[in-house]
Scaffold this motif. Sequence first.
Motif, mmCIF file in Angstrom:
data_model
loop_
_atom_site.group_PDB
_atom_site.id
_atom_site.type_symbol
_atom_site.label_atom_id
_atom_site.label_comp_id
_atom_site.label_asym_id
_atom_site.label_seq_id
_atom_site.Cartn_x
_atom_site.Cartn_y
_atom_site.Cartn_z
ATOM 1 N N ARG A 51 0.750 -1.113 0.026
ATOM 2 C CA ARG A 51 -0.106 0.189 0.030
ATOM 3 C C ARG A 51 0.970 1.324 -0.009
ATOM 4 N N GLN A 55 -2.906 5.250 1.816
ATOM 5 C CA GLN A 55 -3.941 3.953 1.856
ATOM 6 C C GLN A 55 -4.923 3.967 0.859
ATOM 7 N N VAL A 58 -3.425 -0.047 -3.610
ATOM 8 C CA VAL A 58 -2.715 -1.064 -3.377
ATOM 9 C C VAL A 58 -2.069 -1.921 -4.731
ATOM 10 N N HIS A 79 -10.427 5.130 1.976
ATOM 11 C CA HIS A 79 -8.947 4.380 1.974
ATOM 12 C C HIS A 79 -8.952 2.901 2.476
ATOM 13 N N PHE A 80 -8.126 2.193 1.974
ATOM 14 C CA PHE A 80 -8.023 0.527 2.286
ATOM 15 C C PHE A 80 -7.680 0.628 3.792
ATOM 16 N N THR A 81 -8.114 -0.395 4.488
ATOM 17 C CA THR A 81 -7.951 -0.692 5.771
ATOM 18 C C THR A 81 -6.711 -1.650 5.998
ATOM 19 N N TRP A 82 -5.642 -1.225 6.526
ATOM 20 C CA TRP A 82 -4.536 -1.994 6.809
ATOM 21 C C TRP A 82 -4.474 -2.234 8.324
ATOM 22 N N LEU A 100 -11.245 -6.147 1.802
ATOM 23 C CA LEU A 100 -10.326 -5.030 1.523
ATOM 24 C C LEU A 100 -10.482 -4.343 0.499
ATOM 25 N N ILE A 101 -10.448 -5.285 -0.820
ATOM 26 C CA ILE A 101 -10.373 -4.248 -2.187
ATOM 27 C C ILE A 101 -11.502 -3.515 -2.365
ATOM 28 N N GLY A 103 -12.788 -1.619 -0.310
ATOM 29 C CA GLY A 103 -12.820 -0.297 0.690
ATOM 30 C C GLY A 103 -13.374 -0.697 1.950
#
Length: 119
Positions: A51, A55, A58, A79-82, A100-101, A103
């Motif tokens: 990422r 974020q 990806v 944003h993507f959760t990391w 995840l993909i 969002g």
Amino acid sequence: MISAHPISPIATQVWLVIEPVDMRIGIDGLSQRIQHRLGRSPCDGAAYAFRNRRQTRVKLLVWDGTGVWLCQRRLHRGHFTWPDIAAITHPLTPTQWDWLITGIDWQRLSAPAPAHWQV
């Protein structure tokens, strides 16, 4: 197969790489990170997700048996959760990857109930 959105016919696991990367890095640079920082082979059958700092992007690196795929996804909003952990990588289940993909906060799939919550 990892998810309903096939990553690769042979990818058995998705590993999130916790540290953000410069999205200008390509296949060779990300493969070197996997080898030198993670101590793994980029051709081990797993997919590796990287990422950017914000974020919002990806990159997924995966070996398909004859070559390496590098895919990128960008969110226009959100944003993507990391995970915020001290580990170098974090494994995802197929369901978590799907969330995840898109969002969505995949970590909420297994959020524990509050210990002292009452109705």
